[in-house]
Structures are given as C-alpha cells and as structure tokens.
Motif scaffolding. Sequence first.
Motif, PDB file in Angstrom:
ATOM      1  N   GLY A 148      11.019  18.390  -4.609  1.00 25.74           N
ATOM      2  CA  GLY A 148      10.439  18.664  -5.910  1.00 25.74           C
ATOM      3  C   GLY A 148       8.984  18.327  -6.123  1.00 25.74           C
ATOM      4  O   GLY A 148       8.481  18.440  -7.250  1.00 25.74           O
ATOM      5  N   VAL A 149       8.271  17.927  -5.082  1.00 26.54           N
ATOM      6  CA  VAL A 149       6.848  17.609  -5.233  1.00 26.54           C
ATOM      7  C   VAL A 149       6.027  18.896  -5.190  1.00 26.54           C
ATOM      8  O   VAL A 149       6.257  19.760  -4.334  1.00 26.54           O
ATOM      9  CB  VAL A 149       6.377  16.649  -4.126  1.00 26.54           C
ATOM     10  N   ASN A 150       5.066  19.033  -6.104  1.00 28.05           N
ATOM     11  CA  ASN A 150       4.140  20.166  -6.101  1.00 28.05           C
ATOM     12  C   ASN A 150       3.077  19.871  -5.037  1.00 28.05           C
ATOM     13  O   ASN A 150       2.053  19.240  -5.309  1.00 28.05           O
ATOM     14  CB  ASN A 150       3.495  20.344  -7.469  1.00 28.05           C
ATOM     15  N   GLN A 206       0.840  -1.204   0.000  1.00 29.93           N
ATOM     16  CA  GLN A 206       0.000   0.000   0.000  1.00 29.93           C
ATOM     17  C   GLN A 206       0.872   1.250   0.000  1.00 29.93           C
ATOM     18  O   GLN A 206       0.587   2.211  -0.731  1.00 29.93           O
ATOM     19  CB  GLN A 206      -0.907  -0.010   1.231  1.00 29.93           C
ATOM     20  N   ILE A 207       1.918   1.242   0.810  1.00 28.42           N
ATOM     21  CA  ILE A 207       2.847   2.379   0.836  1.00 28.42           C
ATOM     22  C   ILE A 207       3.460   2.595  -0.544  1.00 28.42           C
ATOM     23  O   ILE A 207       3.598   3.733  -1.019  1.00 28.42           O
ATOM     24  CB  ILE A 207       3.952   2.161   1.888  1.00 28.42           C
ATOM     25  N   ASP A 208       3.831   1.510  -1.209  1.00 27.37           N
ATOM     26  CA  ASP A 208       4.401   1.619  -2.559  1.00 27.37           C
ATOM     27  C   ASP A 208       3.411   2.259  -3.526  1.00 27.37           C
ATOM     28  O   ASP A 208       3.803   3.057  -4.394  1.00 27.37           O
ATOM     29  CB  ASP A 208       4.814   0.238  -3.078  1.00 27.37           C
ATOM     30  N   ARG A 209       2.136   1.914  -3.390  1.00 27.44           N
ATOM     31  CA  ARG A 209       1.119   2.524  -4.265  1.00 27.44           C
ATOM     32  C   ARG A 209       1.023   4.028  -4.012  1.00 27.44           C
ATOM     33  O   ARG A 209       0.934   4.826  -4.960  1.00 27.44           O
ATOM     34  CB  ARG A 209      -0.253   1.864  -4.037  1.00 27.44           C
ATOM     35  N   ILE A 210       1.060   4.426  -2.744  1.00 26.50           N
ATOM     36  CA  ILE A 210       0.958   5.847  -2.410  1.00 26.50           C
ATOM     37  C   ILE A 210       2.172   6.608  -2.929  1.00 26.50           C
ATOM     38  O   ILE A 210       2.050   7.728  -3.443  1.00 26.50           O
ATOM     39  CB  ILE A 210       0.798   6.018  -0.878  1.00 26.50           C
ATOM     40  N   VAL A 211       3.350   6.008  -2.816  1.00 30.23           N
ATOM     41  CA  VAL A 211       4.564   6.622  -3.359  1.00 30.23           C
ATOM     42  C   VAL A 211       4.421   6.821  -4.864  1.00 30.23           C
ATOM     43  O   VAL A 211       4.797   7.866  -5.413  1.00 30.23           O
ATOM     44  CB  VAL A 211       5.794   5.753  -3.033  1.00 30.23           C
ATOM     45  N   ASP A 212       3.855   5.833  -5.540  1.00 32.33           N
ATOM     46  CA  ASP A 212       3.616   5.960  -6.986  1.00 32.33           C
ATOM     47  C   ASP A 212       2.636   7.096  -7.281  1.00 32.33           C
ATOM     48  O   ASP A 212       2.812   7.836  -8.254  1.00 32.33           O
ATOM     49  CB  ASP A 212       3.079   4.650  -7.559  1.00 32.33           C
ATOM     50  N   TYR A 213       1.609   7.243  -6.441  1.00 27.51           N
ATOM     51  CA  TYR A 213       0.643   8.336  -6.627  1.00 27.51           C
ATOM     52  C   TYR A 213       1.353   9.692  -6.531  1.00 27.51           C
ATOM     53  O   TYR A 213       1.082  10.600  -7.325  1.00 27.51           O
ATOM     54  CB  TYR A 213      -0.455   8.283  -5.564  1.00 27.51           C
ATOM     55  N   ILE A 214       2.238   9.826  -5.545  1.00 28.20           N
ATOM     56  CA  ILE A 214       2.937  11.098  -5.347  1.00 28.20           C
ATOM     57  C   ILE A 214       3.744  11.475  -6.584  1.00 28.20           C
ATOM     58  O   ILE A 214       3.811  12.642  -6.980  1.00 28.20           O
ATOM     59  CB  ILE A 214       3.845  11.032  -4.093  1.00 28.20           C
ATOM     60  N   GLY A 215       4.361  10.471  -7.198  1.00 29.02           N
ATOM     61  CA  GLY A 215       5.130  10.732  -8.405  1.00 29.02           C
ATOM     62  C   GLY A 215       4.274  10.931  -9.641  1.00 29.02           C
ATOM     63  O   GLY A 215       4.691  11.598 -10.595  1.00 29.02           O
ATOM     64  N   LYS A 216       3.066  10.379  -9.640  1.00 24.43           N
ATOM     65  CA  LYS A 216       2.207  10.392 -10.823  1.00 24.43           C
ATOM     66  C   LYS A 216       1.352  11.646 -10.944  1.00 24.43           C
ATOM     67  O   LYS A 216       1.199  12.211 -12.034  1.00 24.43           O
ATOM     68  CB  LYS A 216       1.304   9.158 -10.798  1.00 24.43           C
ATOM     69  N   TYR A 217       0.761  12.100  -9.831  1.00 20.69           N
ATOM     70  CA  TYR A 217      -0.213  13.193  -9.892  1.00 20.69           C
ATOM     71  C   TYR A 217       0.472  14.560  -9.890  1.00 20.69           C
ATOM     72  O   TYR A 217       1.502  14.755  -9.247  1.00 20.69           O
ATOM     73  CB  TYR A 217      -1.210  13.067  -8.742  1.00 20.69           C
ATOM     74  N   GLU A 218      -0.129  15.495 -10.612  1.00 17.18           N
ATOM     75  CA  GLU A 218       0.480  16.815 -10.795  1.00 17.18           C
ATOM     76  C   GLU A 218       0.486  17.641  -9.516  1.00 17.18           C
ATOM     77  O   GLU A 218       1.369  18.481  -9.318  1.00 17.18           O
ATOM     78  CB  GLU A 218      -0.266  17.584 -11.892  1.00 17.18           C
ATOM     79  N   ARG A 219      -0.489  17.404  -8.653  1.00 19.88           N
ATOM     80  CA  ARG A 219      -0.595  18.209  -7.435  1.00 19.88           C
ATOM     81  C   ARG A 219      -0.964  17.312  -6.258  1.00 19.88           C
ATOM     82  O   ARG A 219      -1.804  16.431  -6.377  1.00 19.88           O
ATOM     83  CB  ARG A 219      -1.670  19.291  -7.616  1.00 19.88           C
ATOM     84  N   VAL A 220      -0.306  17.549  -5.127  1.00 19.42           N
ATOM     85  CA  VAL A 220      -0.586  16.797  -3.909  1.00 19.42           C
ATOM     86  C   VAL A 220      -1.084  17.766  -2.851  1.00 19.42           C
ATOM     87  O   VAL A 220      -0.451  18.797  -2.598  1.00 19.42           O
ATOM     88  CB  VAL A 220       0.669  16.056  -3.392  1.00 19.42           C
ATOM     89  N   MET A 221      -2.215  17.454  -2.230  1.00 19.38           N
ATOM     90  CA  MET A 221      -2.778  18.280  -1.165  1.00 19.38           C
ATOM     91  C   MET A 221      -2.909  17.431   0.093  1.00 19.38           C
ATOM     92  O   MET A 221      -3.471  16.329   0.050  1.00 19.38           O
ATOM     93  CB  MET A 221      -4.154  18.820  -1.572  1.00 19.38           C
ATOM     94  N   ILE A 222      -2.357  17.921   1.215  1.00 19.16           N
ATOM     95  CA  ILE A 222      -2.397  17.187   2.486  1.00 19.16           C
ATOM     96  C   ILE A 222      -3.200  18.011   3.483  1.00 19.16           C
ATOM     97  O   ILE A 222      -2.919  19.199   3.682  1.00 19.16           O
ATOM     98  CB  ILE A 222      -0.981  16.934   3.030  1.00 19.16           C
ATOM     99  N   CYS A 223      -4.203  17.417   4.114  1.00 17.14           N
ATOM    100  CA  CYS A 223      -5.062  18.175   5.031  1.00 17.14           C
ATOM    101  C   CYS A 223      -5.169  17.490   6.391  1.00 17.14           C
ATOM    102  O   CYS A 223      -5.058  16.269   6.515  1.00 17.14           O
ATOM    103  CB  CYS A 223      -6.450  18.380   4.429  1.00 17.14           C
ATOM    104  N   GLY A 224      -5.365  18.314   7.418  1.00 15.88           N
ATOM    105  CA  GLY A 224      -5.524  17.815   8.775  1.00 15.88           C
ATOM    106  C   GLY A 224      -5.894  18.953   9.702  1.00 15.88           C
ATOM    107  O   GLY A 224      -5.642  20.118   9.388  1.00 15.88           O
ATOM    108  N   LYS A 225      -6.491  18.632  10.839  1.00 16.95           N
ATOM    109  CA  LYS A 225      -6.878  19.637  11.833  1.00 16.95           C
ATOM    110  C   LYS A 225      -6.111  19.394  13.125  1.00 16.95           C
ATOM    111  O   LYS A 225      -5.820  18.260  13.484  1.00 16.95           O
ATOM    112  CB  LYS A 225      -8.387  19.551  12.120  1.00 16.95           C
TER     113      LYS A 225
END
Length: 283
Positions: free
Chosen positions: A149-151, A112-131
Amino acid sequence: MADSNVSIIPMIEVNYQKLSPAERRVADFFISNRDDSADLSAHTISEKLFISEPTLSRFAKKCGFKGYREFAYRYKNQTLKPRQSVTCSVKKVLSVYDDLLDKEYNLIDEKQIDRIVDYIGKYERVMICGKGSSGFAAEEMEIRLMRVGVNVDSVVNSDRMRMQSVFMDKKCLVIGMSMSGTAKDVLYMLEMAHKNGAKTVLITSYRNERNESFCDEVVLVPATNRMDQGNSISPQFPFLVVSDIIYTKYMEQNQYMKETLHDSTLKALGMEDNDEIIYSKGL
C-alpha cells in the motif's frame, strides 16, 4: 562509543575513503591482521608501518575514537575477528556473505531504521533511486513496499532522476542507493530533493561529509574490497538486507491491514496458490 565487544573493523571500512595515504596503511594493517597476540602499542605499530605516532592518533579519531589508545583497546577486545582465508571457492563466497552479515550487526542503527519506517508511513510519496546493481535493489524495494500500500516508485535512469528531482517536495521521501556514495545522478536527485523540502535518505557503504549535508539519514551498509565493481559478491546484497529490515519493521505497524493488502496483490496477480512466486515489475 558502541558496545566495546563488537567488531570495529566495519567502522574502519566505512571511514576508509577519508583517510590519508599514511592512515590507509594503518587501516589496511588492522583490517588484515591475523595475529591476536601482536603488540599494538603506538611505538611498535609506528615503527612497523614507518609512520609517526601522531598519524595513529589522527587515524583513530577519524574512525570515531578519542585517540589511538582507545582504538587499540577496542581492537584487542572485539569479538568479530577477520576470517582465515579459504581455498574452496564455494566456502569462500559463503564465508564472505557470513562476514557481511556479521558486519551488518555492528553497523545497524535500529533507532535510525525506526525513523525511516516512520517516514515511509508519513510521506505521501516515496521515490527510490539507484544506478546499476543499486538500481536493481531499488526496484526490488519498490515492489515490496508497493504491495503493502505504499505510494512508491523507483527510478534507475539518469535523465529521469534529474527530471524527477524537480517534482520532489516536502510531501516526498527520497531514498538513494549507492555503494560507493559517489553516484552523481543519485546524489544530484537527493541534493535537489532536499533543497525542495523533501526528506532524504542515502544507503551507502562509505561515510562522506558532503553527502551528509543534504541527506537527513545516512544508512551505512557493509562492503568488501571492490564490491561496488561486482567482483565475486553481488553489490545488491547489503542493500537487500537493509531493505528487508525496513520492510519487516514497516509490516509490524498495523500488520493485519498490510498483510491483507499483500494477499490482495497476490490474488490480483493470480498467484495466491503458487508455491513459487516470481515478482516482475512488468506484471
């Protein structure tokens, strides 16, 4: 099921919220049990806890087992046992941290972690949210990924989460952090982003079927009692551990280029010769 020798206590804890009151009595017993020689037969436990044997079966199935017999066998043969309580406050805190790391070993899904790492490299924009504390962890994760270098951006304000959800689309990856899995604004952003075609990831300590309906990945992290209230252990800790694992995995891909970017940000901040580096979003 996973390796029969690892602890199943984390699996009880992540499924705790969906248990009935009677099933929670069963969960509380097995989480706190210190007697390795205890008779765990369905008849004995049902009498001890004043519950029916079918309740034990339902409890075991909700925790991911075929039935109570399999659960009892796995519980007897696990390697990670609940720690004995200690009186020294310092040792107690260190013991809890150690326990959380042991639980993380049992919960982590490397594929699962490997899939998320692939997502980070694949998608043009990454948004992280939390309260709250989760928001601090989101900002920390943003800074680390931005420096290689991640957007990426983080959002910790309720109104901004709701507004930003409008702009999330199929080019975006949205990562939400909520220890309890109930932070309304975080869940709103994930759900709206998912409807707009974005890839969504929730990092939480509790499994919830509704959340899974709009989250492509649900990453489970360990927790202790009332951890989401910031009792004695920082609620950021499990999030930071997972963030470090994701970051390390991400850095392994094209490592030279990413380390060069990382060093360049140090030079830009005038910190390349400092032994102690304080990362500040305001810099």
